[in-house]
Design a protein around this motif. Structure first.
Motif, PDB file in Angstrom:
ATOM      1  N   GLU A  69       0.828  -1.198   0.000  1.00 24.75           N
ATOM      2  CA  GLU A  69       0.000   0.000   0.000  1.00 24.75           C
ATOM      3  C   GLU A  69       0.872   1.262   0.000  1.00 24.75           C
ATOM      4  O   GLU A  69       0.533   2.262  -0.648  1.00 24.75           O
ATOM      5  N   ARG A 140      -8.985   9.132  -0.891  1.00 20.42           N
ATOM      6  CA  ARG A 140      -9.438   7.866  -0.300  1.00 20.42           C
ATOM      7  C   ARG A 140      -8.488   7.498   0.832  1.00 20.42           C
ATOM      8  O   ARG A 140      -7.348   7.962   0.858  1.00 20.42           O
ATOM      9  N   SER A 143      -6.176   1.374   3.413  1.00 22.98           N
ATOM     10  CA  SER A 143      -6.943   0.244   3.922  1.00 22.98           C
ATOM     11  C   SER A 143      -6.156  -0.571   4.936  1.00 22.98           C
ATOM     12  O   SER A 143      -6.738  -1.208   5.814  1.00 22.98           O
ATOM     13  N   HIS A 144      -4.832  -0.576   4.814  1.00 26.37           N
ATOM     14  CA  HIS A 144      -4.004  -1.453   5.643  1.00 26.37           C
ATOM     15  C   HIS A 144      -3.043  -0.697   6.562  1.00 26.37           C
ATOM     16  O   HIS A 144      -2.706  -1.204   7.637  1.00 26.37           O
ATOM     17  N   ARG A 198      -4.313  10.397   3.859  1.00 23.94           N
ATOM     18  CA  ARG A 198      -3.041   9.734   3.584  1.00 23.94           C
ATOM     19  C   ARG A 198      -1.933  10.789   3.541  1.00 23.94           C
ATOM     20  O   ARG A 198      -2.051  11.795   2.852  1.00 23.94           O
TER      21      ARG A 198
END
Length: 327
Positions: A69, A140, A143-144, A198
């Motif tokens: 990621e 966005r 996720s990890h 992010r």
């Protein structure tokens, strides 16, 4: 491997070159260890080509999904023409490579020098770069990869030091100060209620290469969900007046691409406090790695803990001060 041997001790020059050659390159027998403690990073000479940078990941720190990621984020930024040094994609379409028991990645070598933040124009340029980065980062979530939050950087760090390292003579002071500090941090974070996006995560001068009159970001190893101010505050230095002027330059460039929530200025000392707590615990958690006692011999000495206690007191005082104001 003997009980006392650390995994990184197996990263001999021959092993490093064998790992690189396993990906189809031919090494010219020149390897140079670069400054890196969390992972191990080497410049490797390549026959009839530019040297490569080989980064070997610390076992057990990140999952494969978390590393991939990070790589995907770097490549996404490059796709938007941001000057970020991203890992190479091999012939199978992957960036995360394996050799022996190690996971590693290959990067192009990029030259450059440390940024000069005394020049307002450089801060303006950095602001534009980070505004572009955060505009993409806000589209966005990860996720990890984890969040930079009070639990992981604050409470867990304090618990680890309290249970494993703090000397008896400093124990009571440490417990009292960290209890107060964590309470203040909790209140401030809840009051600001920042948006998490992010981020690069560790955007200090050591992770910025200045070349061709422009900054290039390297090492997204600490990329995580965090407030936008996390990527800005480590570029500030000096007295409050100077920091305010620096921040004004950064935000002038930043705001060309993304609106900045001025309420996050209240988090600068919050994030500094979390970094102090986390850094102490990071040194303690890595103490079995022979590189750490060698390069950080001052850690876990009476003088270190005395200064750490003083630093915590100073942070509690700093958190009582009004946040930086833009001129």
């Amino acid at each position: 491997m003997t009980v006392s041997e650390h995994p990184f001790e197996r990263l001999t020059p021959d092993f490093v070159m064998d790992a690189v050659e396993s990906r189809g390159f031919r090494c010219d027998c020149r390897t140079l260890a670069l400054n890196s403690y969390e992972n191990r990073v080497y410049q490797v000479g390549i026959e009839e080509g530019e040297p490569l940078i080989a980064k070997f990941y610390r076992p057990g720190r990140w999952s494969d999904a978390q590393i991939l990621e990070e790589h995907a984020f770097a490549l996404e930024l490059c796709d938007h023409e941001l000057p970020v040094v991203a890992p190479l994609i091999d012939h199978t379409g992957t960036t995360l490579l394996h050799f022996g028991d190690f996971r590693f990645a290959l990067y192009p070598r990029r030259g450059g020098h440390a940024p000069e933040f005394d020049h307002g124009d450089n801060l303006l340029i950095m602001g534009r770069l980070l505004g572009r980065l955060h505009r993409i980062g806000a589209t966005r979530p990860f996720s990890h990869r984890p969040r930079l939050d009070l639990d992981t950087f604050g409470r867990e760090s304090v618990s680890f030091i309290r249970e494993n390292f703090i000397p008896a003579e400093y124990h009571d002071n440490y417990v009292a100060l960290t209890t107060e500090l964590l309470h203040i941090l909790d209140e401030l974070i809840n009051a600001v209620a920042p948006r998490y996006i992010r981020t690069h995560g560790d955007c200090h001068a050591g992770n910025i290469l200045w070349r061709e009159d422009a900054p290039h970001l390297v090492d997204l190893d600490d990329a995580r969900m965090a407030p936008a101010i996390q990527d800005l505050w480590m570029m500030l230095s000096g007295k409050r007046r100077r920091q305010s002027l620096q921040l004004s330059e950064i935000l002038e460039g930043y705001s060309e691409f993304l609106d900045f929530s001025v309420g996050e200025l209240r988090l600068i000392e919050v994030l500094r406090s979390l970094r102090i707590l986390h850094y102490s615990a990071w040194l303690g958690r890595r103490w079995s790695d022979p590189a750490f006692p060698h390069h950080f011999s001052w850690f876990n000495t009476p003088r270190y803990w005395s200064e750490h206690i003083l630093e915590l007191r100073e942070q509690i005082a700093a958190l009582q001060e009004p946040p930086l104001q833009l001129p």
